[in-house]
Design a protein around this motif. Structure first.
Motif, mmCIF file in Angstrom:
data_model
loop_
_atom_site.group_PDB
_atom_site.id
_atom_site.type_symbol
_atom_site.label_atom_id
_atom_site.label_comp_id
_atom_site.label_asym_id
_atom_site.label_seq_id
_atom_site.Cartn_x
_atom_site.Cartn_y
_atom_site.Cartn_z
ATOM 1 N N THR A 1 0.634 -1.279 0.133
ATOM 2 C CA THR A 1 0.135 0.133 -0.009
ATOM 3 C C THR A 1 0.837 1.297 0.041
ATOM 4 O O THR A 1 0.419 2.312 -0.586
ATOM 5 C CB THR A 1 -0.987 0.202 1.179
ATOM 6 O OG1 THR A 1 -0.136 -0.257 2.401
ATOM 7 C CG2 THR A 1 -1.944 -1.203 1.215
ATOM 8 N N LYS B 1 1.830 1.367 -3.590
ATOM 9 C CA LYS B 1 0.893 1.178 -4.557
ATOM 10 C C LYS B 1 1.468 0.217 -5.481
ATOM 11 O O LYS B 1 1.171 0.512 -6.648
ATOM 12 C CB LYS B 1 0.505 2.294 -5.120
ATOM 13 C CG LYS B 1 -0.138 3.389 -4.081
ATOM 14 C CD LYS B 1 -0.499 4.999 -4.904
ATOM 15 C CE LYS B 1 -1.658 4.503 -5.738
ATOM 16 N NZ LYS B 1 -2.157 5.959 -6.150
ATOM 17 N N ILE C 1 -6.745 -5.429 -10.176
ATOM 18 C CA ILE C 1 -5.916 -5.000 -8.889
ATOM 19 C C ILE C 1 -5.095 -3.588 -9.453
ATOM 20 O O ILE C 1 -5.110 -2.550 -8.837
ATOM 21 C CB ILE C 1 -5.034 -5.966 -8.111
ATOM 22 C CG1 ILE C 1 -5.834 -7.065 -7.608
ATOM 23 C CG2 ILE C 1 -4.144 -5.296 -7.211
ATOM 24 C CD1 ILE C 1 -5.138 -8.131 -7.279
ATOM 25 N N ASN D 1 -7.142 1.778 -1.202
ATOM 26 C CA ASN D 1 -8.384 1.133 -0.315
ATOM 27 C C ASN D 1 -8.689 -0.250 -0.627
ATOM 28 O O ASN D 1 -8.931 -0.651 -1.525
ATOM 29 C CB ASN D 1 -9.728 2.077 -0.505
ATOM 30 C CG ASN D 1 -10.629 1.933 0.421
ATOM 31 O OD1 ASN D 1 -11.311 0.641 0.831
ATOM 32 N ND2 ASN D 1 -10.898 2.818 1.666
ATOM 33 N N ILE D 2 -8.503 -1.179 0.431
ATOM 34 C CA ILE D 2 -8.709 -2.522 0.077
ATOM 35 C C ILE D 2 -10.226 -2.804 -0.178
ATOM 36 O O ILE D 2 -10.337 -3.539 -0.796
ATOM 37 C CB ILE D 2 -8.360 -3.470 1.657
ATOM 38 C CG1 ILE D 2 -6.909 -3.196 1.826
ATOM 39 C CG2 ILE D 2 -8.496 -4.532 1.542
ATOM 40 C CD1 ILE D 2 -5.902 -3.542 0.803
ATOM 41 N N THR D 3 -10.925 -2.410 0.571
ATOM 42 C CA THR D 3 -12.549 -2.321 0.151
ATOM 43 C C THR D 3 -12.777 -1.946 -1.552
ATOM 44 O O THR D 3 -13.321 -2.855 -2.060
ATOM 45 C CB THR D 3 -13.352 -1.223 0.953
ATOM 46 O OG1 THR D 3 -13.191 -1.733 2.303
ATOM 47 C CG2 THR D 3 -14.870 -1.765 0.309
ATOM 48 N N ILE E 1 -10.491 -2.341 -3.869
ATOM 49 C CA ILE E 1 -9.750 -3.510 -4.690
ATOM 50 C C ILE E 1 -10.796 -4.703 -4.523
ATOM 51 O O ILE E 1 -10.860 -5.259 -5.554
ATOM 52 C CB ILE E 1 -8.425 -3.891 -3.995
ATOM 53 C CG1 ILE E 1 -7.726 -2.631 -4.211
ATOM 54 C CG2 ILE E 1 -7.929 -4.992 -4.560
ATOM 55 C CD1 ILE E 1 -6.200 -2.443 -3.281
ATOM 56 N N LYS E 2 -11.213 -5.090 -3.351
ATOM 57 C CA LYS E 2 -12.219 -6.010 -3.374
ATOM 58 C C LYS E 2 -13.411 -6.190 -4.373
ATOM 59 O O LYS E 2 -13.683 -6.936 -4.866
ATOM 60 C CB LYS E 2 -12.598 -6.410 -1.801
ATOM 61 C CG LYS E 2 -11.776 -6.703 -0.982
ATOM 62 C CD LYS E 2 -12.121 -6.909 0.505
ATOM 63 C CE LYS E 2 -11.258 -7.647 1.406
ATOM 64 N NZ LYS E 2 -11.813 -7.877 2.796
#
Length: 531
Positions: free
Chosen positions: A472, A475, A509, A518-520, A522-523
């Motif tokens: 992160t 990036k 990704i 932001n992981i959310t 990406i998901k």
């Protein structure tokens, strides 16, 4: 409506057969009647059992004065460990057989609870607003009772599970107490509706006893394997007495069967402990002198009888002249599993006896004429059926009207729908949301509905997992994503598809990383691109 009204409502047990839990509330006090469970449907993956909604009880914990148990069946005591684990229950009033079963359940869950008070038909308990009394009823388990609760706004009588058996194995129903309650004036009767669709009178347990004698006499030189409900103590008593009469030995298979027999021997509901042999000694007994008493009447895949039928039981192998007896009836929804077990047994050449061949089973619940008899004996001013699916509740109200209860004085409730007793009058009150609680028995924890939904999706569509190492800070995607799948495709035959999924996941990704870490995000992008 005066401010001191009495409320009656169900947290489970209406519109269904199981998870019985009813509440009587007045001012700053409430009592709970039963705390049962129900087994899950096939779609409830990984769920051990389902209980009634306890949120109302948790919110009104300070009002709770007691949990009162009518008898010791799972649909009336199965939720007790869960309930006492999450809600403060000051005292549990229970008949002796139920008390022993509850203590065993609590011990299994390492729950310490030391305030279970045993009652009998002469017991009476009082709180500020309530007087609680009991009367004996006939059922398939010893120590079964109806409950009478005197409130400021009238007398409420609940039958619990019952039938009328004039030649019972245990004590007779307490007709005198029922008539006495009637003379006092019963404001509201709530009554068992399980067999409200079945006309006539139910068979007496004495008929089953005669049938057992007939079968034992006819096949006295054959090994018998009897499957019955482990909770049907009077049936177990029949079988033990018949084995004693015919000089048979008994071996038990199934944990619930062993528990119920041991508790019944301890309480002397069942006698002749000397005829029981240990599982380890089963092959030392002359097989023609042996009766195998086991669980598995509903075709449960892990139950003893199912494993015997499949030939996978470690200690019991079928013999050509074995007699298999199903002393039970099918619970709705289990017919296919039961027929599968019977077919497997027949394919192995053994004789199978069911209630279609002999009168080897009778219900523990009242048929229509017995329900009418209860209505006539109690003679209530108002009536509400309990314990049953809607069609059963509907039919029971019709029976009440035939017995003289005016149609406007009958009520069909849903779980969470309130009845208000106000100065000997009864009317509908407000309704609050009641949702079943799905329980993981190993942890006594609620399983969220979202988890159940995810399990069902995985069971039908399989699962695909993308594992990605992402920095992160910089990036960056550090390595190519790793794709893991179960129940989706055959990995060895789908290499090109999995490579394509890996490429889509990598591109997804990288594209998201150009805009956000932001992981959310990406998901969500991965799910959208791979769906």
């Amino acid at each position: 409506m005066n401010k001191n009204v009495t409320k009656y409502f169900a947290l489970g047990g209406l519109g269904e057969v199981g998870k019985n839990m009813y509440v009587i509330e007045e001012n700053d006090e409430l009592i709970i009647l039963d705390a049962g469970s129900i087994f899950p449907e096939e779609s409830s993956l990984g769920i051990d059992y389902i209980v009634g909604d306890i949120n109302y009880l948790k919110e009104n914990e300070k009002k709770i004065k007691a949990l009162v148990i009518t008898h010791g069946h799972e649909d009336h005591i199965g939720a007790v460990p869960y309930l006492v684990n999450y809600v403060n229950i000051p005292v549990i009033y229970a008949p002796n057989q139920a008390k022993e079963l509850i203590e065993l359940k609590l011990k299994d869950h390492n729950i310490v609870y030391n305030n279970i008070i045993v009652f009998d038909k002469n017991s009476k308990f009082k709180t500020k607003n309530f007087t609680i009394e009991f009367f004996t009823v006939n059922h398939s388990v010893p120590d079964s009772f109806g409950i009478a609760v005197t409130t400021s706004n009238g007398l409420i009588v609940t039958t619990g599970d019952f039938k009328f058996d004039l030649t019972p194995i245990g004590p007779k129903a307490d007709f005198d107490k029922m008539i006495e309650l009637s003379k006092r004036g019963v404001t509201l009767l709530v009554s068992d509706s399980t067999n409200a669709l079945v006309p006539g009178f139910s068979l007496s347990e004495a008929v089953v006893d005669n049938t057992l004698n007939e079968i034992f006499s006819k096949y006295k030189n054959r090994r018998l394997i009897i499957a019955t409900f482990a909770s049907n103590i009077y049936r177990l008593k029949h079988i033990v007495e018949t084995c004693y009469k015919f000089n048979k030995k008994i071996v038990l298979f199934g944990r619930s069967m062993e528990n119920n027999i041991n508790i019944s021997l301890k309480g002397q509901y069942i006698n002749h402990p000397e005829i029981f042999v240990k599982k380890e000694e089963v092959n030392t007994v002359n097989q023609k002198d042996l009766v195998i008493l086991c669980t598995g009447t509903q075709g449960e895949p892990l139950a003893a009888l199912s494993r015997i039928a499949k030939g996978t039981h470690k200690q019991i192998k079928l013999l050509p002249d074995d007699i298999i007896i199903f002393s039970s009836s099918a619970i709705p929804g289990n017919a296919r599993a039961i027929n599968s077990t019977i077919n497997k047994l027949c394919l192995q050449g053994v004789k199978v006896i069911t209630k279609d061949d002999f009168k080897i089973h009778t219900s523990g619940h009242a048929n229509q004429e017995e329900l009418k008899l209860m209505l006539t004996l109690i003679n209530p001013k108002f009536f509400a059926p309990l314990h049953g699916e809607y069609r059963m509740l509907k039919q029971h109200t019709k029976l009440a009207q035939e017995c003289g209860v005016p149609i406007e004085n009958t009520f069909i409730l849903d779980n969470g729908k309130t009845l208000i007793l106000d100065n000997d009058n009864v009317s509908y009150g407000p309704k609050f949301n009641v949702n079943p609680i799905y329980v993981d028995n190993s942890k006594l924890q609620e399983v969220n509905g979202v988890v159940l939904k995810d399990r069902n999706i995985m069971s039908s569509d399989g699962i695909l997992i993308v594992i990605a190492n992402i920095s992160t800070k910089n990036k960056q995607l550090l390595t190519n994503p790793n794709i893991t799948t179960r129940g989706f495709v055959m990995i060895n035959e789908s290499e090109s598809l999995l490579k394509e999924i890996e490429k889509i996941a990598k591109d997804s990704i990288l594209e998201t990383l150009n805009e956000s870490v932001n992981i959310t995000d990406i998901k969500n992008k991965l799910i959208s691109d791979l769906y």
